[in-house]
Design an enzyme around this catalytic site. Structure first.
Site, PDB file in Angstrom:
ATOM      1  N   HIS A  65      -2.962   6.601   3.773  1.00 56.23           N
ATOM      2  CA  HIS A  65      -3.501   5.380   3.184  1.00 56.23           C
ATOM      3  C   HIS A  65      -4.863   5.086   3.819  1.00 56.23           C
ATOM      4  O   HIS A  65      -5.028   5.197   5.030  1.00 56.23           O
ATOM      5  CB  HIS A  65      -2.519   4.234   3.444  1.00 56.23           C
ATOM      6  CG  HIS A  65      -3.031   2.906   3.031  1.00 56.23           C
ATOM      7  ND1 HIS A  65      -3.723   2.716   1.862  1.00 56.23           N
ATOM      8  CD2 HIS A  65      -2.963   1.692   3.641  1.00 56.23           C
ATOM      9  CE1 HIS A  65      -4.058   1.445   1.765  1.00 56.23           C
ATOM     10  NE2 HIS A  65      -3.613   0.803   2.832  1.00 56.23           N
TER      11      HIS A  65
ATOM     12  N   CYS B  36       0.820  -1.224   0.000  1.00 58.77           N
ATOM     13  CA  CYS B  36       0.000   0.000   0.000  1.00 58.77           C
ATOM     14  C   CYS B  36       0.849   1.268   0.000  1.00 58.77           C
ATOM     15  O   CYS B  36       0.334   2.354  -0.250  1.00 58.77           O
ATOM     16  CB  CYS B  36      -0.927   0.000   1.212  1.00 58.77           C
ATOM     17  SG  CYS B  36      -1.894  -1.507   1.296  1.00 58.77           S
TER      18      CYS B  36
ATOM     19  N   ASN C 189     -10.332  -0.231   0.865  1.00 53.30           N
ATOM     20  CA  ASN C 189      -8.873  -0.223   0.773  1.00 53.30           C
ATOM     21  C   ASN C 189      -8.452  -0.655  -0.636  1.00 53.30           C
ATOM     22  O   ASN C 189      -8.551  -1.823  -0.981  1.00 53.30           O
ATOM     23  CB  ASN C 189      -8.304  -1.171   1.839  1.00 53.30           C
ATOM     24  CG  ASN C 189      -6.777  -1.205   1.848  1.00 53.30           C
ATOM     25  OD1 ASN C 189      -6.133  -0.680   0.937  1.00 53.30           O
ATOM     26  ND2 ASN C 189      -6.216  -1.836   2.858  1.00 53.30           N
TER      27      ASN C 189
HETATM   28  O1  UT7 Z   1      -3.662  -1.884   3.715  1.00 53.23           O
HETATM   29  C1  UT7 Z   1      -2.714  -2.779   4.184  1.00 53.23           C
HETATM   30  C2  UT7 Z   1      -2.625  -2.845   5.617  1.00 53.23           C
HETATM   31  N1  UT7 Z   1      -3.777  -3.462   6.236  1.00 53.23           N
HETATM   32  C3  UT7 Z   1      -4.413  -2.852   7.215  1.00 53.23           C
HETATM   33  O2  UT7 Z   1      -4.156  -1.735   7.508  1.00 53.23           O
HETATM   34  C4  UT7 Z   1      -5.386  -3.585   8.038  1.00 53.23           C
HETATM   35  C5  UT7 Z   1      -5.204  -3.188   9.464  1.00 53.23           C
HETATM   36  N2  UT7 Z   1      -6.125  -3.922  10.335  1.00 53.23           N
HETATM   37  C6  UT7 Z   1      -7.402  -3.568  10.448  1.00 53.23           C
HETATM   38  O3  UT7 Z   1      -7.900  -2.665   9.826  1.00 53.23           O
HETATM   39  C7  UT7 Z   1      -8.212  -4.343  11.460  1.00 53.23           C
HETATM   40  O4  UT7 Z   1      -7.353  -5.173  12.205  1.00 53.23           O
HETATM   41  C8  UT7 Z   1      -9.346  -5.199  10.824  1.00 53.23           C
HETATM   42  C9  UT7 Z   1     -10.427  -4.298  10.264  1.00 53.23           C
HETATM   43  C10 UT7 Z   1      -8.786  -6.078   9.723  1.00 53.23           C
HETATM   44  C11 UT7 Z   1      -9.988  -6.057  11.874  1.00 53.23           C
HETATM   45  O5  UT7 Z   1     -10.482  -5.238  12.932  1.00 53.23           O
HETATM   46  P1  UT7 Z   1     -10.132  -5.590  14.445  1.00 53.23           P
HETATM   47  O6  UT7 Z   1     -10.823  -4.596  15.275  1.00 53.23           O
HETATM   48  O7  UT7 Z   1      -8.632  -5.671  14.544  1.00 53.23           O
HETATM   49  O8  UT7 Z   1     -10.828  -6.978  14.619  1.00 53.23           O
HETATM   50  P2  UT7 Z   1     -10.179  -8.368  15.064  1.00 53.23           P
HETATM   51  O9  UT7 Z   1      -9.415  -8.968  13.936  1.00 53.23           O
HETATM   52  O10 UT7 Z   1      -9.488  -8.200  16.375  1.00 53.23           O
HETATM   53  O11 UT7 Z   1     -11.466  -9.245  15.296  1.00 53.23           O
HETATM   54  C12 UT7 Z   1     -12.419  -8.916  16.328  1.00 53.23           C
HETATM   55  C13 UT7 Z   1     -13.594  -9.850  16.203  1.00 53.23           C
HETATM   56  C14 UT7 Z   1     -13.194 -11.320  16.101  1.00 53.23           C
HETATM   57  O12 UT7 Z   1     -14.186 -12.071  16.767  1.00 53.23           O
HETATM   58  P3  UT7 Z   1     -13.899 -12.631  18.266  1.00 53.23           P
HETATM   59  O13 UT7 Z   1     -12.688 -13.493  18.150  1.00 53.23           O
HETATM   60  O14 UT7 Z   1     -13.675 -11.403  19.096  1.00 53.23           O
HETATM   61  O15 UT7 Z   1     -15.162 -13.361  18.565  1.00 53.23           O
HETATM   62  C15 UT7 Z   1     -13.300 -11.595  14.624  1.00 53.23           C
HETATM   63  O16 UT7 Z   1     -13.570 -12.952  14.337  1.00 53.23           O
HETATM   64  O17 UT7 Z   1     -14.332  -9.550  15.013  1.00 53.23           O
HETATM   65  C16 UT7 Z   1     -14.496 -10.735  14.238  1.00 53.23           C
HETATM   66  N3  UT7 Z   1     -14.504 -10.373  12.836  1.00 53.23           N
HETATM   67  C17 UT7 Z   1     -15.635 -10.047  12.184  1.00 53.23           C
HETATM   68  N4  UT7 Z   1     -16.911  -9.986  12.577  1.00 53.23           N
HETATM   69  C18 UT7 Z   1     -17.822  -9.594  11.663  1.00 53.23           C
HETATM   70  C19 UT7 Z   1     -13.443 -10.266  11.983  1.00 53.23           C
HETATM   71  N5  UT7 Z   1     -13.892  -9.891  10.779  1.00 53.23           N
HETATM   72  C20 UT7 Z   1     -15.232  -9.745  10.878  1.00 53.23           C
HETATM   73  C21 UT7 Z   1     -16.245  -9.369   9.965  1.00 53.23           C
HETATM   74  N6  UT7 Z   1     -17.516  -9.299  10.405  1.00 53.23           N
HETATM   75  N7  UT7 Z   1     -15.973  -9.049   8.681  1.00 53.23           N
END
Ligand code: UT7
Length: 331
Positions: A258, A116, A288
């Protein structure tokens, strides 16, 4: 005495495919909700390339707009740099395919792989070629079709990406021009190269029936770990150029980062202590688009009259590698 040349952005353009995929559409594909996606990422919809569209097709459309905005002819271009991780082919470069589409030849054309941060890396390279007097008009593009390498069964990643292209013409500034690149800082931390990766398809893991069946050709990401790194690395890249140029954050007219997650954008804005109104955000419409987010946001902000000639703009990005970087310029 050697002549000092300066680089400037002389034209911008963007293109997104027609098809729009909303959060509600995604609810029908994976176990997710519009509410989760909006509150966790700030995204509402994204554009998706058609089956017969490849990266160079999107890049071509964006390039035509940037060439027009720069008031040059395509034949005035003397270098093409395409930032992409989802090019038409593993080789040759998408830049060479684009060069052919534009009816041009006889000058350097190459791709840059910096995730990115790709467009900032590519612009930094273009800056060097303009400043050393070798090139006069460089076409620099960020383009991605990540939805073609997305695992549509993984709700943690498939909701995040969209397709698009942002093109810029980076030209030699006239001596009295106030528009110019001021500074740029690039970095990478390869110790985390495996946090955001397309595992198969390269020489480490060539394509086999099994790699396809196991979805190893799609984006693998440990989002949480990247999230923490994102704010830290972008802040550092911004802080370095501000300090090096003895500038206070209040002198910045616009910050474009970004567009990976609204929470990351807001956290960076807060850490930099920049007024919210100066932070450009369009993640809700395009999600993104990786290397395309910054040139797309720049083009949109110039065309909708937010960013004006003479404004001081700070750009920052981070991505696969893990790469990061910033670019400071006067429009
Ligand atoms: O561009 C390149 C670089 N990439 C990025 O910048 C991405 C950076 N990361 C992020 O933006 C975030 O980490 C995400 C948006 C990808 C994820 O958000 P998060 O707040 O870090 O969520 P998480 O991965 O910690 O997941 C929290 C919960 C989990 O459930 P449990 O284990 O707490 O029950 C996930 O399974 O949210 C769940 N989850 C979802 N729920 C509904 C993960 N994806 C989803 C989804 N819908 N799409």
């Amino acid at each position: 005495m050697s002549i000092k040349y300066y680089a400037k952005v002389s034209g911008t353009g963007m293109y997104v495919p027609d098809k729009v995929l909303t959060n509600f559409d995604l609810e029908k594909i994976v176990n997710t909700s519009d509410e989760w996606i909006r509150t966790r990422t700030g995204m509402s919809e994204r554009h998706i390339a058609a089956e017969d569209q490849a990266a160079s097709d999107l890049a071509y459309e964006a390039s035509l707009k940037a060439i027009k905005a720069a008031r040059i002819r395509a034949k005035d271009i003397d270098m093409i740099i395409v930032a992409t991780i989802s090019g038409d082919h593993p080789f040759p470069s998408t830049a060479c395919v684009l060069q052919q589409k534009l009816g041009l030849k006889g000058f350097p054309a190459f791709d840059v792989s910096a995730g990115c941060t790709g467009w900032i890396y590519a612009s930094n390279i273009a800056k060097q070629y303009i400043e050393n007097g070798i090139a006069k008009n460089i076409l620099v593009i960020g383009v991605e079709i990540l939805t073609k390498i997305t695992n549509w069964k993984d709700r943690g990643t498939c909701i995040l990406f969209g397709d698009g292209a942002g093109a810029t013409i980076i030209s030699r500034a006239k001596p009295k021009d106030i528009s110019r690149f001021i500074d740029s800082e690039l970095s990478a931390d390869g110790t985390h190269y495996d946090l955001l990766i397309q595992n198969a398809g390269g020489s480490r893991m060539p394509a086999t029936k099994e790699t396809v069946e196991e979805n190893l050709h799609t984006v693998y990401m440990e989002g949480n770990k990247i999230f923490k790194n994102a704010v830290r690395s972008m802040y550092s890249a911004c802080d370095i150029v501000l300090r090096r140029n003895h500038l206070d954050v209040h002198s910045i007219d616009w910050l474009i980062t970004h567009q990976a997650n609204l929470r990351i954008i807001q956290a960076l804005g807060k850490k930099l202590k920049i007024n919210d109104k100066k932070v450009i955000v369009n993640i809700e419409k395009y999600a993104n688009t990786s290397s395309a987010t910054i040139p797309m946001a720049l083009d949109e902000a110039i065309r909708n009259g937010k960013i004006h000639h003479g404004d001081l703009v700070l750009l920052a990005s981070f991505g696969a590698g893990l790469t990061s970087g910033s670019l400071l310029f006067r429009v």
